[in-house]
Design a protein around this motif. Sequence first.
Motif, PDB file in Angstrom:
ATOM      1  N   LYS A  63       5.977 -10.904  -4.161  1.00 21.89           N
ATOM      2  CA  LYS A  63       5.398 -10.775  -2.832  1.00 21.89           C
ATOM      3  C   LYS A  63       6.295  -9.820  -2.053  1.00 21.89           C
ATOM      4  CE  LYS A  63       3.729 -13.264   1.154  1.00 21.89           C
ATOM      5  NZ  LYS A  63       3.600 -14.552   1.828  1.00 21.89           N
ATOM      6  N   LEU A  64       5.717  -8.694  -1.642  1.00 24.50           N
ATOM      7  CA  LEU A  64       6.493  -7.651  -0.971  1.00 24.50           C
ATOM      8  C   LEU A  64       6.072  -7.500   0.481  1.00 24.50           C
ATOM      9  CD1 LEU A  64       6.327  -4.810  -3.644  1.00 24.50           C
ATOM     10  CD2 LEU A  64       8.046  -6.602  -3.407  1.00 24.50           C
ATOM     11  N   GLN A  65       7.039  -7.186   1.322  1.00 35.41           N
ATOM     12  CA  GLN A  65       6.795  -6.770   2.692  1.00 35.41           C
ATOM     13  C   GLN A  65       7.153  -5.287   2.743  1.00 35.41           C
ATOM     14  OE1 GLN A  65       5.568  -8.309   5.488  1.00 35.41           O
ATOM     15  NE2 GLN A  65       5.719  -6.299   6.433  1.00 35.41           N
ATOM     16  N   VAL A  66       6.162  -4.452   2.988  1.00 36.27           N
ATOM     17  CA  VAL A  66       6.356  -3.001   3.017  1.00 36.27           C
ATOM     18  C   VAL A  66       6.026  -2.530   4.423  1.00 36.27           C
ATOM     19  CG1 VAL A  66       5.706  -0.804   1.964  1.00 36.27           C
ATOM     20  CG2 VAL A  66       5.674  -2.902   0.593  1.00 36.27           C
ATOM     21  N   ASP A  67       7.012  -1.969   5.128  1.00 31.34           N
ATOM     22  CA  ASP A  67       6.827  -1.593   6.526  1.00 31.34           C
ATOM     23  C   ASP A  67       6.017  -0.320   6.719  1.00 31.34           C
ATOM     24  OD1 ASP A  67       8.239  -3.832   7.267  1.00 31.34           O
ATOM     25  OD2 ASP A  67      10.104  -2.768   7.674  1.00 31.34           O
ATOM     26  N   ASP A  68       6.273   0.693   5.922  1.00 33.41           N
ATOM     27  CA  ASP A  68       5.646   2.007   6.099  1.00 33.41           C
ATOM     28  C   ASP A  68       4.310   2.067   5.346  1.00 33.41           C
ATOM     29  OD1 ASP A  68       5.036   4.864   5.437  1.00 33.41           O
ATOM     30  OD2 ASP A  68       6.881   5.210   6.559  1.00 33.41           O
ATOM     31  N   PRO A  69       3.213   2.411   6.034  1.00 35.77           N
ATOM     32  CA  PRO A  69       1.907   2.491   5.371  1.00 35.77           C
ATOM     33  C   PRO A  69       1.869   3.486   4.198  1.00 35.77           C
ATOM     34  CG  PRO A  69       1.638   2.595   7.758  1.00 35.77           C
ATOM     35  CD  PRO A  69       3.110   2.671   7.471  1.00 35.77           C
ATOM     36  N   GLU A  70       2.602   4.588   4.307  1.00 33.01           N
ATOM     37  CA  GLU A  70       2.657   5.561   3.205  1.00 33.01           C
ATOM     38  C   GLU A  70       3.356   4.949   1.981  1.00 33.01           C
ATOM     39  OE1 GLU A  70       4.311   9.315   4.382  1.00 33.01           O
ATOM     40  OE2 GLU A  70       2.914   9.518   6.058  1.00 33.01           O
ATOM     41  N   ASP A  71       4.384   4.165   2.229  1.00 35.40           N
ATOM     42  CA  ASP A  71       5.084   3.492   1.131  1.00 35.40           C
ATOM     43  C   ASP A  71       4.165   2.474   0.460  1.00 35.40           C
ATOM     44  OD1 ASP A  71       7.352   4.950   1.747  1.00 35.40           O
ATOM     45  OD2 ASP A  71       8.288   3.322   2.884  1.00 35.40           O
ATOM     46  N   ARG A  72       3.386   1.770   1.265  1.00 42.04           N
ATOM     47  CA  ARG A  72       2.435   0.793   0.727  1.00 42.04           C
ATOM     48  C   ARG A  72       1.442   1.492  -0.197  1.00 42.04           C
ATOM     49  NH1 ARG A  72       0.039  -4.060   1.578  1.00 42.04           N
ATOM     50  NH2 ARG A  72       1.170  -4.782   3.386  1.00 42.04           N
ATOM     51  N   GLU A  73       0.933   2.635   0.222  1.00 41.75           N
ATOM     52  CA  GLU A  73      -0.011   3.403  -0.604  1.00 41.75           C
ATOM     53  C   GLU A  73       0.644   3.877  -1.890  1.00 41.75           C
ATOM     54  OE1 GLU A  73      -3.317   3.902  -0.316  1.00 41.75           O
ATOM     55  OE2 GLU A  73      -3.160   2.466   1.338  1.00 41.75           O
ATOM     56  N   LYS A  74       1.896   4.287  -1.796  1.00 47.60           N
ATOM     57  CA  LYS A  74       2.634   4.757  -2.966  1.00 47.60           C
ATOM     58  C   LYS A  74       2.777   3.638  -4.008  1.00 47.60           C
ATOM     59  CE  LYS A  74       6.134   7.357  -1.974  1.00 47.60           C
ATOM     60  NZ  LYS A  74       7.475   7.878  -1.616  1.00 47.60           N
ATOM     61  N   ILE A  75       3.101   2.441  -3.548  1.00 41.93           N
ATOM     62  CA  ILE A  75       3.250   1.301  -4.453  1.00 41.93           C
ATOM     63  C   ILE A  75       1.899   0.903  -5.044  1.00 41.93           C
ATOM     64  CG2 ILE A  75       3.874  -1.145  -4.576  1.00 41.93           C
ATOM     65  CD1 ILE A  75       6.069  -0.478  -2.467  1.00 41.93           C
ATOM     66  N   LEU A  76       0.861   0.881  -4.220  1.00 42.22           N
ATOM     67  CA  LEU A  76      -0.478   0.553  -4.717  1.00 42.22           C
ATOM     68  C   LEU A  76      -0.954   1.571  -5.751  1.00 42.22           C
ATOM     69  CD1 LEU A  76      -2.304  -0.674  -1.499  1.00 42.22           C
ATOM     70  CD2 LEU A  76      -1.607  -2.035  -3.474  1.00 42.22           C
ATOM     71  N   GLU A  77      -0.667   2.839  -5.524  1.00 41.19           N
ATOM     72  CA  GLU A  77      -1.039   3.880  -6.486  1.00 41.19           C
ATOM     73  C   GLU A  77      -0.336   3.641  -7.821  1.00 41.19           C
ATOM     74  OE1 GLU A  77      -0.821   8.708  -7.067  1.00 41.19           O
ATOM     75  OE2 GLU A  77      -0.462   7.860  -5.089  1.00 41.19           O
ATOM     76  N   PHE A  78       0.922   3.261  -7.766  1.00 42.56           N
ATOM     77  CA  PHE A  78       1.673   2.937  -8.983  1.00 42.56           C
ATOM     78  C   PHE A  78       0.980   1.822  -9.762  1.00 42.56           C
ATOM     79  CE2 PHE A  78       4.800   0.052 -10.911  1.00 42.56           C
ATOM     80  CZ  PHE A  78       5.377   0.899 -11.843  1.00 42.56           C
ATOM     81  N   VAL A  79       0.584   0.773  -9.058  1.00 41.42           N
ATOM     82  CA  VAL A  79      -0.055  -0.373  -9.708  1.00 41.42           C
ATOM     83  C   VAL A  79      -1.445  -0.002 -10.238  1.00 41.42           C
ATOM     84  CG1 VAL A  79      -0.970  -2.687  -9.316  1.00 41.42           C
ATOM     85  CG2 VAL A  79       1.253  -2.053  -8.359  1.00 41.42           C
ATOM     86  N   VAL A  80      -2.234   0.723  -9.453  1.00 42.61           N
ATOM     87  CA  VAL A  80      -3.594   1.095  -9.852  1.00 42.61           C
ATOM     88  C   VAL A  80      -3.592   1.992 -11.084  1.00 42.61           C
ATOM     89  CG1 VAL A  80      -5.618   2.424  -9.130  1.00 42.61           C
ATOM     90  CG2 VAL A  80      -4.594   0.768  -7.582  1.00 42.61           C
ATOM     91  N   ARG A  81      -2.617   2.851 -11.198  1.00 37.85           N
ATOM     92  CA  ARG A  81      -2.552   3.767 -12.330  1.00 37.85           C
ATOM     93  C   ARG A  81      -1.889   3.155 -13.560  1.00 37.85           C
ATOM     94  NH1 ARG A  81      -1.626   9.897 -10.389  1.00 37.85           N
ATOM     95  NH2 ARG A  81      -3.430   9.985  -9.025  1.00 37.85           N
ATOM     96  N   GLY A  82      -1.886   1.864 -13.611  1.00 37.71           N
ATOM     97  CA  GLY A  82      -1.338   1.199 -14.789  1.00 37.71           C
ATOM     98  C   GLY A  82       0.168   1.266 -14.887  1.00 37.71           C
ATOM     99  N   GLU A  83       0.833   1.341 -13.739  1.00 39.19           N
ATOM    100  CA  GLU A  83       2.287   1.358 -13.688  1.00 39.19           C
ATOM    101  C   GLU A  83       2.881   2.528 -14.453  1.00 39.19           C
ATOM    102  OE1 GLU A  83       3.901  -2.426 -14.798  1.00 39.19           O
ATOM    103  OE2 GLU A  83       2.417  -3.506 -13.675  1.00 39.19           O
ATOM    104  N   SER A  84       2.178   3.649 -14.465  1.00 34.99           N
ATOM    105  CA  SER A  84       2.667   4.795 -15.231  1.00 34.99           C
ATOM    106  C   SER A  84       3.425   5.793 -14.382  1.00 34.99           C
ATOM    107  CB  SER A  84       1.488   5.495 -15.911  1.00 34.99           C
ATOM    108  OG  SER A  84       0.579   5.976 -14.940  1.00 34.99           O
ATOM    109  N   LEU A  85       3.412   5.617 -13.066  1.00 27.35           N
ATOM    110  CA  LEU A  85       4.144   6.528 -12.196  1.00 27.35           C
ATOM    111  C   LEU A  85       5.598   6.118 -12.108  1.00 27.35           C
ATOM    112  CD1 LEU A  85       1.625   6.804  -9.233  1.00 27.35           C
ATOM    113  CD2 LEU A  85       1.973   8.427 -11.085  1.00 27.35           C
ATOM    114  N   GLY A  86       6.414   6.988 -11.514  1.00 27.36           N
ATOM    115  CA  GLY A  86       7.810   6.624 -11.291  1.00 27.36           C
ATOM    116  C   GLY A  86       8.640   6.993 -12.458  1.00 27.36           C
TER     117      GLY A  86
END
Length: 81
Positions: free
Chosen positions: A58-81
């Motif tokens: 369970k994460l608390q992410v303050d910046d909306p851009e950071d939230r999108e970045k993390i969601l993109e990582f998860v949606v793409r099958g954790e292949s980013l980063g």
Amino acid sequence: MTLENVSNIVGLFNVINSCKGKVELVSEEGDRINLKSRLAQYLALAGAFSQGYVRTLKLQVDDPEDREKILEFVVRGESLG
């Protein structure tokens, strides 16, 4: 934000380290741990290696851009980063 069954925890930490704002792990009791801290990351990794993955984060992410970045990582099958 709640992430489940994270198998690429190192990739997730790479994404979290690239975030501009605060990213915290929130415990069931409401405690908050800074996930941009290397010590906190090592502790989470130790838990991940005991099972091969992290069941729930369970994460608390303050910046909306950071939230999108993390969601993109998860949606793409954790292949980013």
